[in-house]
Design a protein around this motif. Structure first.
Motif, short mmCIF file in Angstrom:
data_model
loop_
_atom_site.label_atom_id
_atom_site.label_comp_id
_atom_site.label_asym_id
_atom_site.label_seq_id
_atom_site.Cartn_x
_atom_site.Cartn_y
_atom_site.Cartn_z
N PRO A 1 0.81 -1.23 0.00
CA PRO A 1 0.00 0.00 0.00
C PRO A 1 0.84 1.27 0.00
O PRO A 1 0.35 2.33 -0.37
N HIS A 2 2.12 1.17 0.40
CA HIS A 2 2.95 2.37 0.46
C HIS A 2 3.69 2.62 -0.84
O HIS A 2 4.48 3.55 -0.94
N LEU A 3 3.45 1.78 -1.85
CA LEU A 3 4.14 1.94 -3.13
C LEU A 3 3.14 2.12 -4.25
O LEU A 3 2.03 1.59 -4.20
N THR A 4 3.55 2.86 -5.29
CA THR A 4 2.69 3.03 -6.46
C THR A 4 2.70 1.74 -7.28
O THR A 4 3.48 0.82 -7.00
N ALA A 5 1.83 1.70 -8.28
CA ALA A 5 1.76 0.51 -9.15
C ALA A 5 3.13 0.21 -9.73
O ALA A 5 3.60 -0.93 -9.72
N LEU A 6 3.79 1.27 -10.23
CA LEU A 6 5.10 1.08 -10.84
C LEU A 6 6.11 0.55 -9.83
O LEU A 6 6.88 -0.37 -10.11
N GLU A 7 6.10 1.13 -8.63
CA GLU A 7 7.04 0.69 -7.60
C GLU A 7 6.74 -0.74 -7.14
O GLU A 7 7.66 -1.51 -6.84
N ASN A 8 5.45 -1.09 -7.11
CA ASN A 8 5.09 -2.47 -6.79
C ASN A 8 5.69 -3.43 -7.80
O ASN A 8 6.27 -4.45 -7.43
N VAL A 9 5.51 -3.10 -9.08
CA VAL A 9 5.99 -4.01 -10.13
C VAL A 9 7.52 -4.04 -10.15
O VAL A 9 8.13 -5.08 -10.44
N ALA A 10 8.14 -2.90 -9.81
CA ALA A 10 9.61 -2.86 -9.82
C ALA A 10 10.22 -3.49 -8.57
O ALA A 10 11.42 -3.70 -8.51
N PHE A 11 9.38 -3.81 -7.60
CA PHE A 11 9.87 -4.33 -6.32
C PHE A 11 10.84 -5.51 -6.47
O PHE A 11 11.93 -5.48 -5.92
N PRO A 12 10.48 -6.53 -7.23
CA PRO A 12 11.40 -7.68 -7.34
C PRO A 12 12.61 -7.38 -8.24
O PRO A 12 13.53 -8.19 -8.29
N LEU A 13 12.61 -6.25 -8.91
CA LEU A 13 13.69 -5.95 -9.85
C LEU A 13 14.77 -5.06 -9.23
O LEU A 13 15.66 -4.60 -9.90
N ARG A 14 14.66 -4.78 -7.93
CA ARG A 14 15.52 -3.76 -7.35
C ARG A 14 16.98 -4.16 -7.30
O ARG A 14 17.86 -3.31 -7.30
#
Lengths: 212, 373
Positions: free
Chosen positions: B94-107
């Motif tokens: 909930p604290h991340l935008t859609a883009l940040e959610n999707v980028a989460f595993p790519l960090r």
């Protein structure tokens, strides 16, 4: 004298608050996410400085830090009547507030979100710092402010283990006590005003954190 | 279909014992069954969020989990399994935008993280949502973001837990099409949990009927629904019209059954004359005969006149409960827009046909004496 006490208070509070945040967060995480035998006893022990008279806490700290105690016997650390002891006393009385607040905040984070992070490749520290902590941040911040404020105002236990030595262990609350004893009401009034302002500001900040 | 994911696991709870055996290939396998059957537990075991008590999970030759004898134990942590998991309720951060959610595993690879996440959003046609937070999205939008996030780390296995439950019907059909397309494009092994029959039909290649912690039957979706292997499977897939009948004739041309006085013809099936067998017919295969219309060849046999006991209209489906001349009741279901001129009412009569080709015997260890009806 006022300047010295102010600096001493800042130093003691800064060190104590860092310790409160780090240790309190770790304990809060353990209390929120694990179950173990004797957990309620451990929790009660962490909370007990909140309700004990400060002199009793101070007395225990003397046993712990004084000659014959483990700090001296095993670690050869002579801290009694230094500012380190004052910081330690502030840490002990401020810690329960931080543990309580961070435990509640972490328990409020949906474990499914942490599991989601795990399936997305996060290690356990990654899960904590990228998911749990950001989502618990309000409660954690509130706990830090409350714990820090309590550390700043610490008086009784500090007096027992660190004494009231101007320039070496004398913090603002101790100086107020001194000033009143000497009927130096100008100093007392000034410091009381400063302390009240700080207390007001921290409680107000905590409320703001809770609201927004 | 060559199996790629094999699992054979056991997990004991106080009041419940899970023993799942399943082989899944490059396909969408639907785990279908009532809640509490062990479907979600199975997904958690595959993803590494839960350790079974015993058994083995293997994917493309990699052992995810093994515990057979003491001392022999493999339990790969979830983060190293490369399994995409779309949780029930989606579990977007909930604290991340859609883009940040999707980028989460790519960090771990920051250089390609953002552009790749953007590409994924684009391929799912949700790039306009990139900077929205989960609370600002509808159920269907959240579902897409969750799917994009689960696929971002390029998993070989995709797990979906009730993925369509928070989505309205038109959106649901679109999502199901997209899921089938993605599965084919990416060559994924997909396990999809649902308790909704329409979703199972809409998305699955094969279906595993799960009940009481066990796989009761596995097969192509239509096949399992048309031919439940035994009474338990029939109950799970919602076949209400199960009854017991006596085999009167059995030949290569077909069977003749006696159901408490009602003569029924059935296609040839393995049984013997004189045996009392559990029989079922899906409510969709009990046809209402339209008086003015010519009756097709397939509807000549098994015609009966029945009394309407109950009448229910929901959306596009009309449901009837009727009493047959032999005193038993069966359910009938047909598209609501047809037969409107029939003027059906409770207490009235209706001409029915129990479609011969659809009269099936239930086989299996518990099939014969499990229940009398």
């Amino acid at each position: 004298m006022i300047g010295e006490a102010l600096l001493m208070s800042l130093k003691v509070t800064a060190v104590a608050t860092v310790a409160i945040v780090v240790v309190g967060l770790a304990l809060g995480l353990v209390m929120a996410r694990t179950r173990f035998f004797g957990k309620s006893v451990v929790e009660t022990l962490i909370m007990i400085p909140l309700v004990l008279p400060p002199t009793v806490v101070g007395y225990y700290l003397l046993l712990l830090l004084g000659s014959g105690g483990p700090f001296v016997e095993w670690l050869s650390l002579e801290v009694v009547f230094t500012w380190h002891a004052a910081a330690f006393a502030s840490f002990v009385v401020g810690l329960p507030l931080m543990v309580q607040a961070s435990k509640a905040a972490i328990a409020g984070v949906d474990p499914t979100l942490e599991n989601a992070a795990r399936t997305l490749g996060s290690s356990e520290p990654g899960v904590f710092f990228r998911v749990t902590l950001p989502l618990a941040r309000r409660g954690v911040l509130a706990g830090s402010v409350l714990g820090g404020a309590r550390a700043l105002g610490e008086f009784g236990a500090t007096l027992m283990v660190a004494g009231n030595i101007p320039g070496r262990t004398q913090t603002m609350p101790l100086l107020i006590y001194d000033a009143v004893q000497r009927r130096d009401y100008v100093t007392a009034n000034l410091l009381v005003l400063v302390m009240t302002g700080l207390a007001f500001f921290s409680l107000w900040a905590v409320r703001r954190l809770g609201d927004s | 279909m060559t199996p790629r994911l094999r699992l054979d696991i056991e997990k004991r709870y106080d009041s419940f014992e899970l023993h799942m055996e399943l082989e899944v290939g490059t396909e969408i396998m639907v785990l279908f069954g009532p809640s509490g059957a062990g479907k979600t537990t199975t997904l958690q075991a595959v993803s590494g969020l839960l350790s079974p008590d015993a058994g083995e999970i293997e994917f493309d030759g990699d052992v995810f989990f093994r515990r057979s004898r003491p001392g022999d134990r493999v339990d790969l942590p979830a983060r190293r399994r490369g399994v995409g998991y779309v949780f029930q309720g989606y579990a977007l951060f909930p604290h991340l935008t859609a883009l940040e959610n999707v980028a989460f595993p790519l960090r771990g690879h920051t250089s390609r993280g953002k552009p790749e996440a953007e590409e994924l959003l684009e391929s799912m046609r949700i790039q306009h949502l990139a900077h929205r937070y989960p609370r600002e999205m509808s159920g269907g939008q959240q579902q897409r973001v969750a799917l994009a996030r689960a696929l971002a780390a390029r998993p070989g296995i995709l797990l979906l837990d009730e993925p369509f439950s928070a989505v309205d019907r038109p959106m649901r059909e679109r999502l199901q099409r997209d899921l089938r397309r993605l599965q084919a494009e990416l060559g994924l092994v997909v396990l999809c949990v649902t308790h909704n029959l329409e979703d199972a039909f809409g998305v699955g290649h094969r279906l595993a009927v799960v009940q009481d912690g066990r796989v009761q039957q596995v097969g192509r979706v239509g096949e399992v629904l048309r031919r439940p292997r035994d009474l338990r499977s029939a109950e799970v897939v919602g076949v209400s019209n199960v009854f017991h009948a006596l085999v009167v004739e059995a030949s290569a041309d077909g069977l003749v059954l006696d159901w408490d006085g009602l003569r029924l013809e059935a296609p040839p099936q393995h049984t013997e004359v004189g045996e009392r067998v559990p029989v079922y017919i899906r409510p969709e295969d009990v046809k209402v005969l339209y008086p003015d219309r010519r009756i097709g060849e397939s509807l000549r046999a098994n015609r009966v006149e029945a009394v309407v006991v109950d009448l229910h209209h929901s959306g596009t489906v009309q449901s009837l409960r009727v009493e047959l001349p032999n005193g038993h009741e069966v359910d009938v279901r047909f598209p609501g827009y047809t037969y409107l001129p029939l003027n059906l009412s409770v207490g009235g009569t209706v001409e029915l046909c129990l479609r011969r080709e659809a009269v099936g015997l239930l086989h299996g260890p518990e099939g014969v004496e499990a229940r009398s009806s």
